[in-house]
Design a protein around this motif. Structure first.
Motif, short mmCIF file in Angstrom:
data_model
loop_
_atom_site.label_atom_id
_atom_site.label_comp_id
_atom_site.label_asym_id
_atom_site.label_seq_id
_atom_site.Cartn_x
_atom_site.Cartn_y
_atom_site.Cartn_z
N PRO A 140 -26.43 84.95 88.03
CA PRO A 140 -27.14 83.72 88.28
C PRO A 140 -25.88 82.63 87.90
O PRO A 140 -25.37 82.76 87.12
N VAL A 146 -33.26 80.63 86.57
CA VAL A 146 -33.70 82.07 87.05
C VAL A 146 -33.64 82.86 85.57
O VAL A 146 -32.81 82.88 85.10
N VAL A 147 -34.61 83.93 85.77
CA VAL A 147 -34.89 84.55 84.28
C VAL A 147 -33.96 85.59 84.19
O VAL A 147 -33.50 86.27 83.26
N TRP A 148 -33.49 86.24 85.26
CA TRP A 148 -32.73 87.38 85.53
C TRP A 148 -31.31 87.20 84.81
O TRP A 148 -30.85 86.18 85.09
N GLY A 149 -30.91 88.53 84.33
CA GLY A 149 -29.43 88.53 83.95
C GLY A 149 -28.52 88.73 85.14
O GLY A 149 -27.55 88.25 84.89
N TYR A 168 -32.07 92.93 86.51
CA TYR A 168 -31.91 93.36 85.20
C TYR A 168 -31.98 92.11 84.16
O TYR A 168 -31.92 90.88 84.71
N ASP A 169 -32.30 92.25 82.95
CA ASP A 169 -32.30 91.15 82.11
C ASP A 169 -31.05 90.97 81.53
O ASP A 169 -30.22 91.56 81.70
N GLU A 170 -30.90 89.98 80.61
CA GLU A 170 -29.81 89.56 80.05
C GLU A 170 -29.08 90.97 79.40
O GLU A 170 -27.63 90.76 79.41
#
Lengths: 237, 406, 407
Positions: A140, A146-149, A168-170
């Motif tokens: 990002p 955006v919430v995604w990592g 994926y998350d952070e």
């Protein structure tokens, strides 16, 4: 030889993503869609028609099941409204509901609103490529909401159609997978006609939402009338 | 023999005896009443917050409390009801189906909680029915009629008989929406609850949400609320690991702890009063026995053993203490009983109470004979103990010394 | 003359050493307990009030008309500069801050929750309500690029986030569109103000203006004064000056806290009356007995020509010495205890869950007010003096000659 190779690859990756988006959205698109939602308890099918221009504007009308017939959604840029014939009301979806599930699917309202802004919100990098596909990492932009990592997208060569997107998350934990399969000729192009969203979160693991595109027309003129609040009620019939 | 002498002495030193008795009796009454008030108000607070909505015992799907999703509902409400039908100790068992929805009226859209209830049973387990402010409460057969919190109604700008639409997700994740008519408006006084909650008959909501025979949870009203925890355990055992039954002690742990803090401070406060009283009793005993030093000296001179003098004096204080404690216990006990029937009302402190999750201002005292006897025993020990030092001191004098003491 | 009176009084007190000591101890203990209770209870109440004032309402808050009924970006205070200038130039005002707020959503890849987004100026908030003191993790800073966010402790728990994590904050902007921004969690605050701990997201004021698309105007202006006494007057002046704004006192925004304070005052009064009443009874008993015991002694003094007022003086002095010694001991003990708890606080962390539920701090710092000691002094003196009146009447009624011949 003068350019640093990485920059060249980043540019190339961005190009690919842009093309993938264009292939998916077209300049405009009219789609007929079936959505199958599977949970551990039940399976449910919805059908709808979608009219969109680029990624900025879209209009969706539910056509099946009968009790939901005529529910319409309008999305213009970052705002979203819905019309429910049963209550004869246009409701603006408030910010606090944007991340709620859309119609009980594994997509959120937000997914719909910012569905195809990948090229705007992410920087792309080719991780690897084979003869048949690219694997592209999407990070990002610092400013992007955006919430995604990170996303990892598989892109099929040479058509430049998406194969899968892994979210994926952070911390690098896989949260969900979107798979694009069953490429066939729809309208003027080859198109993945079956999309499957597989949540990986503990709470929703095992559920899936399948989108099947049954009909598609691309790059036709769509009446601007569709993208106004009046349309919500008017085209609900 | 000591008893007779003690009684005679108490009679002989009337003033001292009366003052001591009054003092001790008042203190005992104070302790008894303060305890009754504290216990009573805590019970009232807990009852009030438990009974407004959360309930004494909640039965949920085992994972619902951690992850309240549509995957973790009770999918066979009938089975739960059947399984618990013959379990003793349950006064009322009622299912609820809670759902987060978007309410819309006019051009206002507000998120809130729409809950399907069994109106008759719900009226017995929670305060919904009593909190009615306008219109009517629900009935089992009501279709598309809603009983709504006052603040939510205010935000939506609707009144009784107005229309409100809701949009939500059914139990099968399907789309669910309908237009409701406001049948009644309630106000529990708890802002957050009045601001979000609205109720419909469960049979109706089950139909619109595709939730027949489903429930998010059951609420149990125990026959004896004080045994909620035991009942929850029994229910848990009966239903097996697929379900979880939690008493208010678990669902409202913070409140329980807050009451404990309040009790501790209450006892610290009483403790400080006791210290003062302890000293006063000691001083009065000191005065009394030293006024009788000569008498004691003579007793000793004619051959009375120190132990006998000691017993005589202690018997006196035991008698005095006994009379005072009984009198005080009776006074305190009757006050506790009176204010249990006629609760103390703190009008003008509504906001303060609301902040503690309480929508009431009357505080009945508790009337628990066992606790009263405990407090009386405590006061008895305390008041006898306070006399020991002066008695010991007096007894320490040699007979001649004592006789000449002025 | 007075010295002799004192000496006589002292001598007779010393003769009944243990009795006098008990009275002194009694007064000291009751005073000690009372001071402790007052200090701690006031500490609790004032801390709750101060938390609300510092973290939210100020002592006076200004809103645009109708904002509180229906918070919307349409209803902002537009004359911010004018109000700001006025407050800057008012000597009674200690500090003031401006805030912009809007309901929205905070989300991570896993969770999303409804929040209240506050646009604030961290420097001003530090000077105003010492917001930095509420920080429990991370740094009181939005970073160089102002992309940081501070969030309420309970919110952080529910979102399961850590310092350094990413948080997407979105809200409806003034153009009625949902706008979002990616922020980095720089700090977590716990103000023990339930509404804030549960839902507050603090972001930089300029970031908030960008996000909400509100280049001017604020939702709330909070004012803290130098002296609590001036609240009513300043409020009235502000209301007159800005009739289209809503000017509210802290206790109109948090009525529960004011009631708590009133309740606590009543409670303290009842406690004082009770304790000093009982203690007075103790002194009374001692003085009655000591006068009655010495009827003969006083009879002789009167017989040899000592005036009654002199005798009265001696008795008063005795009583005064008892009271004053007890008072001194009690105040020293109580004062020292309060000083200790003023600095170290009374730690009730074991019950923090219960306390936080009701917006109370886990550690209570005692309050010390001169008024405690003054009231207590008055009460002790009153108790000692009143308790001598009846013994004196008894003495006056009794015939000195009879008294001499008695026994």
């Amino acid at each position: 030889m003068v350019f640093p190779p990485r920059l060249a690859r980043a540019d190339e990756a961005a190009e690919i993503i842009k093309k993938v988006e264009d292939n998916l959205n077209g300049r405009s698109a009219v789609l007929k869609i079936a959505m199958i939602i599977k949970t551990s308890r039940a399976t449910r099918t919805m059908k709808m028609e979608s009219f969109s221009v680029g990624s900025e504007k879209s209009f969706i009308k539910i056509t099946y099941p009968g009790k939901d017939y005529g529910i319409t959604f309008l999305k213009i840029n970052d705002a979203m409204w819905q019309y429910v014939p049963r209550i004869e009301k246009i409701i603006k979806i408030p910010a606090s509901m944007m991340l709620q599930s859309w119609m009980g699917t594994d997509f959120s309202n937000d997914d719909l609103v910012r569905e195809s802004s990948i090229s705007r919100d992410y920087t792309a990098k080719i991780l690897s490529q084979s003869d048949t596909a690219y694997e592209i990492e999407l990070l990002p932009q610092p400013e992007a909401a955006v919430v995604w990592g990170k996303l990892v997208m598989g892109v099929a060569k040479p058509e430049l159609l998406p194969q899968s997107v892994r979210y994926y998350d952070e911390e690098g934990v896989l949260v969900r997978i979107l798979e694009y399969t069953e490429v066939k000729r729809l309208g003027d192009r080859l198109y993945p006609s079956r999309w499957v969203m597989l949540p990986q979160d503990k709470e929703k693991y095992g559920n899936q939402t399948i989108i099947e595109i049954t009909e598609a027309t691309f790059d036709v003129e769509i009446d601007e009338e569709y993208f106004s609040k009046r349309a919500l009620q008017r085209f609900s019939e | 023999m000591f008893f007779k002498i003690a009684v005679r002495n108490i009679r002989a030193y009337k003033k001292r005896s009366i003052i001591t008795v009054i003092l001790l009796a008042c203190t005992t009454a104070l302790l008894v009443f303060a305890t009754a008030y504290m216990d009573g108000s805590h019970e009232r607070m807990i009852r009030s917050s438990v009974e407004i909505y959360p309930g004494y015992v909640q039965i949920t799907h085992r994972d619902f409390r951690d992850s309240p999703s549509l995957e973790n509902l009770i999918f066979d409400a009938g089975q739960v009801t059947a399984a618990l039908a013959d379990l003793p100790g349950i006064a009322v068992l009622t299912p609820r189906y809670e759902s987060f929805v978007l309410f819309a009226a006019g051009n206002k859209a507000v998120g809130g909680m729409l809950t399907g209830i069994d109106p008759a049973k719900e009226g017995r387990v929670s305060r919904l029915w009593e909190s009615r402010k306008q219109g009517e409460y629900l009935e089992e057969t009501d279709s598309a009629l809603v009983y709504m919190g006052s603040e939510l109604a205010r935000r939506l700008k609707v009144g009784v008989n107005d229309e409100v639409a809701f949009v939500g997700t059914g139990a099968d994740y399907s789309f669910s929406a309908d237009t409701l008519r406001v049948k009644g408006i309630f106000r529990t006084g708890l802002f957050d609850f009045d601001n979000r909650a609205a109720f419909v008959a469960k049979s109706y909501l089950d139909r619109v949400m595709g939730a027949e025979n489903y429930a998010t949870h059951f609420i149990v009203l125990p026959a004896r609320p004080e045994e909620a925890a035991e009942l929850a355990a029994a229910i848990g055992e009966r239903l097996g690991p697929e379900y979880e039954a939690a008493s208010w002690r678990q669902t409202m742990a913070g409140l329980v702890q807050a009451m404990r803090v309040d009790t501790i401070f209450g006892y610290i406060t009483l403790g400080i009063i006791f210290i003062v009283i302890f000293f006063v009793v000691m001083i009065y005993t000191m005065l009394a026995v030293s006024a009788r030093l000569r008498e004691i000296g003579i007793l000793r001179a004619v051959g009375t053993e120190p132990g006998q003098v000691w017993r005589m004096l202690v018997m006196e204080s035991v008698l005095l203490a006994l009379v005072s404690v009984v009198a005080g216990g009776l006074i305190g006990g009757s006050l506790a009983y009176y204010f249990k029937l006629h609760p103390i009302v703190f009008s003008g402190f509504e906001e303060q109470f609301k902040q503690y999750g309480l929508a009431m201002t009357d505080m009945p005292t508790a009337f628990a004979p066992l606790v009263i006897v405990r407090d009386m025993a405590l006061m008895f020990v305390l008041s006898v103990a306070a006399t020991l030092y002066p008695i010991h001191k007096v007894n320490g004098y040699r007979p001649i010394e004592a006789m000449h003491h002025v | 003359m007075f010295r002799i009176t004192c000496r006589i009084a002292w001598a007779s007190l010393a003769r009944r050493g243990s009795r006098s000591l008990l009275v002194v101890l009694m007064i000291a203990m009751s005073l000690w307990g009372l001071l402790f209770l007052e200090g701690i209870y006031d500490g609790m109440t004032e801390q709750m009030i101060s938390n609300a004032i510092r973290s939210d309402s100020g002592q006076i808050s200004l809103f645009a008309a109708g904002y509180r009924q229906d918070p919307d970006l349409d209803r902002l205070i537009s004359q911010t500069e004018e109000v700001g200038r006025l407050l800057d130039n008012d000597r009674r005002v200690r500090s003031h801050v401006q805030r912009l707020r809007q309901d929205g959503l905070a989300a991570t890849a896993h969770y999303a929750r409804s929040v209240t987004v506050f646009g604030v100026d961290l420097g001003a908030e530090r000077a105003h309500g010492r917001l930095d003191r509420y920080l429990i993790a991370g740094a009181y800073d939005f970073g160089d690029r102002k992309k940081g966010v501070l969030l309420g402790a309970r919110l952080a728990d529910k979102l399961k986030v850590k310092i350094g994590g990413k948080l997407i904050v979105s809200a409806q902007n003034s153009a009625q569109e949902v706008a979002g921004v990616a922020l980095t969690i720089t700090g977590i605050v716990r103000a023990n103000n339930m509404a804030l701990d549960e839902a507050a997201v603090f972001i930089d004021m300029d970031k908030a203006r960008e996000l909400f698309m509100t280049p001017t105007g604020v939702s709330q202006i909070c004012v803290i004064l130098q002296d609590e006494q001036d609240i009513a007057a300043l409020r009235q002046e502000l209301q007159q000056r800005f009739p289209d704004l809503e000017v509210l006192r802290w206790d109109e925004i948090y009525p529960a806290l004011l009631q708590g304070r009133v309740m606590m005052k009543g409670f303290n009064l009842v406690m004082s009356l009770l304790i000093f009443g009982v203690a007075g009874l103790g002194i009374f008993g001692v003085m009655v007995v000591s006068v009655l015991e010495r009827l003969r002694e006083f009879g002789i003094m009167l017989a040899i020509g000592t005036s009654f007022s002199r005798v009265r003086q001696i008795i008063f002095t005795e009583s005064f010495i008892l009271g004053a010694t007890g008072y001194l001991a009690g105040s020293l003990l109580g004062g020292a205890t309060l000083v200790y708890f003023y600095h170290h606080g009374l730690d009730l962390t074991v019950f923090s869950q219960g306390l936080q539920e009701f917006g109370m701090d886990a550690i209570t710092y005692a309050v010390i007010r001169p008024q405690y000691f003054l009231t207590a002094f008055g009460a002790v003196m009153l108790a000692t003096l009143v308790s001598v009146l009846i013994p004196l009447r008894l003495l006056k009624k009794s015939n000195p000659i009879e008294a001499i011949n008695k026994v």
